[in-house]
Design an enzyme around this catalytic site. Structure first.
Site, PDB file in Angstrom:
ATOM      1  N   ILE A  23     -11.689   3.188  -4.035  1.00  0.00           N
ATOM      2  CA  ILE A  23     -11.981   3.003  -5.454  1.00  0.00           C
ATOM      3  C   ILE A  23     -11.650   1.575  -5.901  1.00  0.00           C
ATOM      4  CG2 ILE A  23     -11.221   3.714  -7.774  1.00  0.00           C
ATOM      5  CD1 ILE A  23     -10.908   6.598  -6.588  1.00  0.00           C
ATOM      6  N   ASN A  96      -4.189   0.661  -9.438  1.00  0.00           N
ATOM      7  CA  ASN A  96      -5.008   1.702  -8.807  1.00  0.00           C
ATOM      8  C   ASN A  96      -4.409   2.269  -7.520  1.00  0.00           C
ATOM      9  OD1 ASN A  96      -7.767   2.933  -7.954  1.00  0.00           O
ATOM     10  ND2 ASN A  96      -7.284   1.471  -6.316  1.00  0.00           N
ATOM     11  N   SER A 148      -6.084  10.654 -12.556  1.00  0.00           N
ATOM     12  CA  SER A 148      -6.879  11.572 -11.727  1.00  0.00           C
ATOM     13  C   SER A 148      -7.175  12.817 -12.542  1.00  0.00           C
ATOM     14  CB  SER A 148      -6.072  11.981 -10.491  1.00  0.00           C
ATOM     15  OG  SER A 148      -6.714  13.049  -9.814  1.00  0.00           O
ATOM     16  N   TYR A 163       1.708  15.014  -6.451  1.00  0.00           N
ATOM     17  CA  TYR A 163       0.556  14.199  -6.851  1.00  0.00           C
ATOM     18  C   TYR A 163       0.156  14.536  -8.287  1.00  0.00           C
ATOM     19  CZ  TYR A 163      -4.080  12.001  -6.630  1.00  0.00           C
ATOM     20  OH  TYR A 163      -5.188  11.211  -6.877  1.00  0.00           O
ATOM     21  N   LYS A 167       0.297  11.929 -11.544  1.00  0.00           N
ATOM     22  CA  LYS A 167      -0.894  11.482 -12.277  1.00  0.00           C
ATOM     23  C   LYS A 167      -0.815  11.869 -13.755  1.00  0.00           C
ATOM     24  CE  LYS A 167      -3.040   9.362  -8.927  1.00  0.00           C
ATOM     25  NZ  LYS A 167      -3.275   7.921  -8.980  1.00  0.00           N
ATOM     26  N   ILE A 196     -13.494  11.984  -5.011  1.00  0.00           N
ATOM     27  CA  ILE A 196     -14.321  10.818  -4.698  1.00  0.00           C
ATOM     28  C   ILE A 196     -14.295  10.611  -3.176  1.00  0.00           C
ATOM     29  CG2 ILE A 196     -14.646   8.333  -5.112  1.00  0.00           C
ATOM     30  CD1 ILE A 196     -14.852   9.970  -7.717  1.00  0.00           C
ATOM     31  N   THR A 198     -13.642   8.711  -0.388  1.00  0.00           N
ATOM     32  CA  THR A 198     -12.958   7.493   0.094  1.00  0.00           C
ATOM     33  C   THR A 198     -12.121   7.908   1.302  1.00  0.00           C
ATOM     34  OG1 THR A 198     -10.939   7.861  -1.178  1.00  0.00           O
ATOM     35  CG2 THR A 198     -12.707   6.645  -2.290  1.00  0.00           C
TER      36      THR A 198
HETATM   37  P1  NAD Z   1      -7.681   4.944  -0.443  1.00  0.00           P
HETATM   38  O1  NAD Z   1      -6.675   5.613   0.415  1.00  0.00           O
HETATM   39  O2  NAD Z   1      -9.101   4.829   0.020  1.00  0.00           O
HETATM   40  O3  NAD Z   1      -7.178   3.483  -0.844  1.00  0.00           O
HETATM   41  C1  NAD Z   1      -5.879   3.293  -1.365  1.00  0.00           C
HETATM   42  C2  NAD Z   1      -5.425   1.877  -1.087  1.00  0.00           C
HETATM   43  O4  NAD Z   1      -4.105   1.734  -1.671  1.00  0.00           O
HETATM   44  C3  NAD Z   1      -5.285   1.546   0.393  1.00  0.00           C
HETATM   45  O5  NAD Z   1      -5.964   0.327   0.672  1.00  0.00           O
HETATM   46  C4  NAD Z   1      -3.783   1.428   0.624  1.00  0.00           C
HETATM   47  O6  NAD Z   1      -3.441   0.461   1.614  1.00  0.00           O
HETATM   48  C5  NAD Z   1      -3.298   1.010  -0.756  1.00  0.00           C
HETATM   49  N1  NAD Z   1      -1.890   1.340  -0.982  1.00  0.00           N
HETATM   50  C6  NAD Z   1      -1.290   2.532  -0.757  1.00  0.00           C
HETATM   51  N2  NAD Z   1       0.037   2.428  -1.038  1.00  0.00           N
HETATM   52  C7  NAD Z   1       0.248   1.155  -1.457  1.00  0.00           C
HETATM   53  C8  NAD Z   1       1.393   0.436  -1.876  1.00  0.00           C
HETATM   54  N3  NAD Z   1       2.610   1.007  -1.909  1.00  0.00           N
HETATM   55  N4  NAD Z   1       1.254  -0.862  -2.241  1.00  0.00           N
HETATM   56  C9  NAD Z   1       0.048  -1.458  -2.191  1.00  0.00           C
HETATM   57  N5  NAD Z   1      -1.084  -0.827  -1.789  1.00  0.00           N
HETATM   58  C10 NAD Z   1      -0.975   0.457  -1.426  1.00  0.00           C
HETATM   59  O7  NAD Z   1      -7.604   5.748  -1.835  1.00  0.00           O
HETATM   60  P2  NAD Z   1      -8.656   5.894  -3.034  1.00  0.00           P
HETATM   61  O8  NAD Z   1      -9.316   7.193  -2.895  1.00  0.00           O
HETATM   62  O9  NAD Z   1      -9.458   4.652  -3.182  1.00  0.00           O
HETATM   63  O10 NAD Z   1      -7.625   6.054  -4.235  1.00  0.00           O
HETATM   64  C11 NAD Z   1      -7.347   5.010  -5.157  1.00  0.00           C
HETATM   65  C12 NAD Z   1      -6.680   5.623  -6.366  1.00  0.00           C
HETATM   66  O11 NAD Z   1      -7.533   6.611  -6.936  1.00  0.00           O
HETATM   67  C13 NAD Z   1      -5.365   6.345  -6.062  1.00  0.00           C
HETATM   68  O12 NAD Z   1      -4.451   6.129  -7.131  1.00  0.00           O
HETATM   69  C14 NAD Z   1      -5.771   7.811  -6.018  1.00  0.00           C
HETATM   70  O13 NAD Z   1      -4.710   8.675  -6.325  1.00  0.00           O
HETATM   71  C15 NAD Z   1      -6.817   7.825  -7.096  1.00  0.00           C
HETATM   72  N6  NAD Z   1      -7.777   8.938  -7.026  1.00  0.00           N
HETATM   73  C16 NAD Z   1      -8.492   9.165  -5.899  1.00  0.00           C
HETATM   74  C17 NAD Z   1      -9.372  10.239  -5.872  1.00  0.00           C
HETATM   75  C18 NAD Z   1     -10.207  10.563  -4.653  1.00  0.00           C
HETATM   76  O14 NAD Z   1     -10.751  11.689  -4.585  1.00  0.00           O
HETATM   77  N7  NAD Z   1     -10.356   9.659  -3.694  1.00  0.00           N
HETATM   78  C19 NAD Z   1      -9.514  11.057  -7.000  1.00  0.00           C
HETATM   79  C20 NAD Z   1      -8.762  10.773  -8.139  1.00  0.00           C
HETATM   80  C21 NAD Z   1      -7.898   9.705  -8.137  1.00  0.00           C
END
Ligand code: NAD
Length: 258
Positions: A23, A96, A148, A163, A167, A196, A198
């Site tokens: 994201i 994020n 989220s 989680y 959120k 999403i 990812t």
């Molecule tokens: P992802 O795992 O694809 O990417 C997350 C990124 O965050 C990674 O590059 C990771 O290295 C980095 N990261 C993790 N811990 C870290 C830290 N302590 N310091 C710096 N960087 C760090 O995840 P995503 O799906 O892109 O999720 C991004 C955000 O969106 C998150 O907050 C997640 O909770 C939220 N989200 C995701 C979804 C989904 O379905 N994918 C849905 C709702 C919310």
């Protein structure tokens, strides 16, 4: 100036945490396409550097990569200082970075709880207040937090109490900062994505097998794509959203409507 021109981010500087992939990478791409210069912030610096190169090549903007563990106060402060030094200022940011630890509540260790809260909620406090302090002192700005749909509903069948709680905390933190800073030029909003596609979902051995079940519950019958979250973030970072603060934007294909 027409409304589309006014939505553009020319002259704005920002950063996105957790932007090496998923994201954050997609909102970073959208910010850059809208005209902003920005920093790709992630603890995975090799992937962040690749992402920065990719976005710079496709948009022609100044895109830098910064290594930062967003749970570490000193690293967040150093990251914000580096953004200001290398980009010349800071008008917006997207907090994020996040993780999802799945475990039944009666089996979850306190260490797992604390880790999930540290990465998903404490980090947003650190990022928002450290970036916010700069913005408050330098003409204002816009902060976007990734919450989220799990802040609003309890996901099933996977157990993820830490989680969900983290959120929900992001949304109340967002609203609290929005109220405190409303008259001081810093706006704070959140987005609440549904499922999403990812790495967090597609590469997780525990979550990936559940995708068919989630899609069966989803009104649209599918996951969202990270690209579907970019335009709202561009809107929030820009100058057509000046009355929008303390809001949470559901981006879940109506998953939370029933
Ligand atoms: P992802 O795992 O694809 O990417 C997350 C990124 O965050 C990674 O590059 C990771 O290295 C980095 N990261 C993790 N811990 C870290 C830290 N302590 N310091 C710096 N960087 C760090 O995840 P995503 O799906 O892109 O999720 C991004 C955000 O969106 C998150 O907050 C997640 O909770 C939220 N989200 C995701 C979804 C989904 O379905 N994918 C849905 C709702 C919310």
């Amino acid at each position: 100036m027409g409304i589309i021109e006014k939505m553009r981010l020319y002259g704005k500087r920002g950063f996105v945490t957790g932007a090496a992939r998923g994201i954050g990478k997609c909102t970073a791409q959208a910010f850059a396409e809208a005209g902003a210069d920005l920093a790709i912030v992630d603890m995975d610096i090799a992937a962040a550097e690749e992402t920065a190169k990719e976005i710079a090549a496709s948009t022609g903007r100044k895109i830098i990569a910064i290594k930062c563990d967003v749970t570490d106060e000193a690293q967040v402060q150093a990251m914000v200082d580096e953004v200001v030094e290398k980009l010349g200022g800071l008008e917006f940011c997207h907090a994020n970075a996040g993780i999802c630890i799945n475990a039944p509540a009666d089996e979850m260790t306190y260490a797992q709880w604390k880790k999930n809260l540290a990465v998903n909620l404490d980090s947003v406090f650190l990022t928002d207040t450290i970036a916010g302090k700069y913005m408050l002192a330098h003409g204002g700005g816009s902060i976007i937090n990734t919450a989220s749909m799990s802040a609003h509903i309890v996901n099933v069948p996977q157990p993820q109490c830490a989680y969900n709680a983290s959120k929900a905390g992001v949304i109340q933190l967002t609203k609290s900062l929005a109220v405190e800073w409303a008259k001081r030029g810093v706006r704070v909003n959140s987005i609440s994505p549904g499922y999403i596609g990812t790495d967090l979902t597609l590469s997780s051995p525990t979550l990936k097998p559940l995708i068919e079940k989630w899609n069966a519950m989803a009104p649209m019958g599918r996951l969202g794509t990270p690209e579907e979250l970019g335009s709202i973030c561009v809107y929030l970072a820009g100058d057509t959203s000046t009355f929008t603060t303390g809001a949470d934007f559901g981006l879940d294909g109506a998953f939370t409507c029933f």
